[in-house]
Write a protein that holds these residues in place. Structure first.
Motif, short mmCIF file in Angstrom:
data_model
loop_
_atom_site.label_atom_id
_atom_site.label_comp_id
_atom_site.label_asym_id
_atom_site.label_seq_id
_atom_site.Cartn_x
_atom_site.Cartn_y
_atom_site.Cartn_z
N TYR A 10 0.91 -1.27 0.02
CA TYR A 10 0.00 -0.12 -0.10
C TYR A 10 0.92 1.17 -0.16
N ASP A 11 1.82 1.37 0.79
CA ASP A 11 2.75 2.41 0.96
C ASP A 11 3.47 2.59 -0.50
N ILE A 12 4.02 1.53 -0.69
CA ILE A 12 5.00 1.55 -1.98
C ILE A 12 4.14 1.98 -3.31
N MET A 13 3.13 1.77 -3.36
CA MET A 13 2.09 2.13 -4.57
C MET A 13 1.66 3.64 -4.31
N GLY A 14 1.66 4.14 -3.43
CA GLY A 14 1.41 5.59 -3.02
C GLY A 14 0.18 5.77 -2.19
N GLY A 15 -0.22 4.65 -1.44
CA GLY A 15 -1.31 4.93 -0.60
C GLY A 15 -2.50 5.01 -0.91
N ALA A 16 -3.44 5.62 -0.13
CA ALA A 16 -4.89 6.08 -0.43
C ALA A 16 -5.20 6.83 -1.68
N ARG A 17 -4.39 7.73 -2.24
CA ARG A 17 -4.27 8.53 -3.35
C ARG A 17 -4.24 7.48 -4.51
N THR A 18 -3.51 6.59 -4.46
CA THR A 18 -3.24 5.76 -5.82
C THR A 18 -4.33 4.72 -5.70
N VAL A 19 -4.61 4.19 -4.59
CA VAL A 19 -5.66 3.11 -4.64
C VAL A 19 -6.94 3.87 -5.26
N ARG A 20 -7.45 5.29 -4.65
CA ARG A 20 -8.37 5.76 -5.16
C ARG A 20 -8.44 6.17 -6.64
N MET A 21 -7.32 6.72 -7.19
CA MET A 21 -6.98 6.81 -8.67
C MET A 21 -7.13 5.56 -9.35
N LEU A 22 -6.79 4.26 -9.07
CA LEU A 22 -7.06 2.92 -9.39
C LEU A 22 -8.31 2.50 -9.65
N VAL A 23 -9.19 2.66 -8.64
CA VAL A 23 -10.56 2.36 -8.42
C VAL A 23 -11.20 3.17 -9.50
N GLU A 24 -11.08 4.53 -9.55
CA GLU A 24 -11.70 5.45 -10.32
C GLU A 24 -11.22 5.09 -11.86
N ALA A 25 -10.17 4.68 -12.11
CA ALA A 25 -9.86 4.32 -13.52
C ALA A 25 -10.50 3.10 -13.81
N PHE A 26 -10.42 1.99 -12.98
CA PHE A 26 -10.94 0.69 -13.25
C PHE A 26 -12.44 0.44 -13.62
N TYR A 27 -13.22 1.05 -12.86
CA TYR A 27 -14.53 1.05 -13.01
C TYR A 27 -15.22 1.35 -14.21
N PRO A 28 -14.82 2.45 -14.87
CA PRO A 28 -15.46 2.66 -15.88
C PRO A 28 -15.06 1.61 -17.10
N ARG A 29 -13.74 1.10 -16.95
CA ARG A 29 -13.61 -0.06 -18.07
C ARG A 29 -14.65 -1.28 -17.69
#
Length: 130
Positions: A10-29
């Motif tokens: 979680y820390d390595i990938m950038g924490g909350a901000r990155t997880v949020r961005m990933l989810v927001e990019a994932f669901y439209p697909r």
């Protein structure tokens, strides 16, 4: 370095901000994918929020999902939906594309996708012939 200071995925990938961005990019697909879209409600926002909570916890961040919903029991939660290998592959493909969309480094993307393969294939509960 003490055990409390260990860096998580979680820390390595950038924490909350990155997880949020990933989810927001994932669901439209997901919503545009012919195999996946029928499995999801038209109001995808509650699903997105649960995915954010779950992925945060899954990658070693705060136990947001468990704190709000209890033990994830993800296989049981997916039983009502016909999850095939083809759909698991599609889910991973959408996740891979979302990682590209947010500019995730290739080595981190490969590592995260490898971690996600286990659960994705574990949820298969029906054959590809439905």
């Amino acid at each position: 370095m003490t055990e409390d200071k260990r860096e998580t995925i979680y820390d390595i990938m950038g924490g909350a901000r990155t997880v949020r961005m990933l989810v927001e990019a994932f669901y439209p697909r997901v919503q545009q994918h012919p195999l996946l879209a029928p499995l999801f409600p038209s109001d995808i926002h509650p699903v997105m929020e649960k995915q954010y909570l779950f992925l945060s916890q899954f990658f070693g961040g705060p136990s947001l999902y468990s704190d709000q919903y209890g033990h994830p029991m993800m296989q049981a939660r997916h039983l009502p939906f016909p999850v095939t290998k083809e759909r698991a592959d599609a889910w991973l493909g959408c996740m891979s594309a979302a990682m590209n969309d947010i500019g995730m480094p290739q080595d981190l993307k490969d590592f995260l996708l490898e971690r996600l393969q286990g659960p994705a294939y574990h949820f298969i509960n029906t054959s590809d012939s439905d």
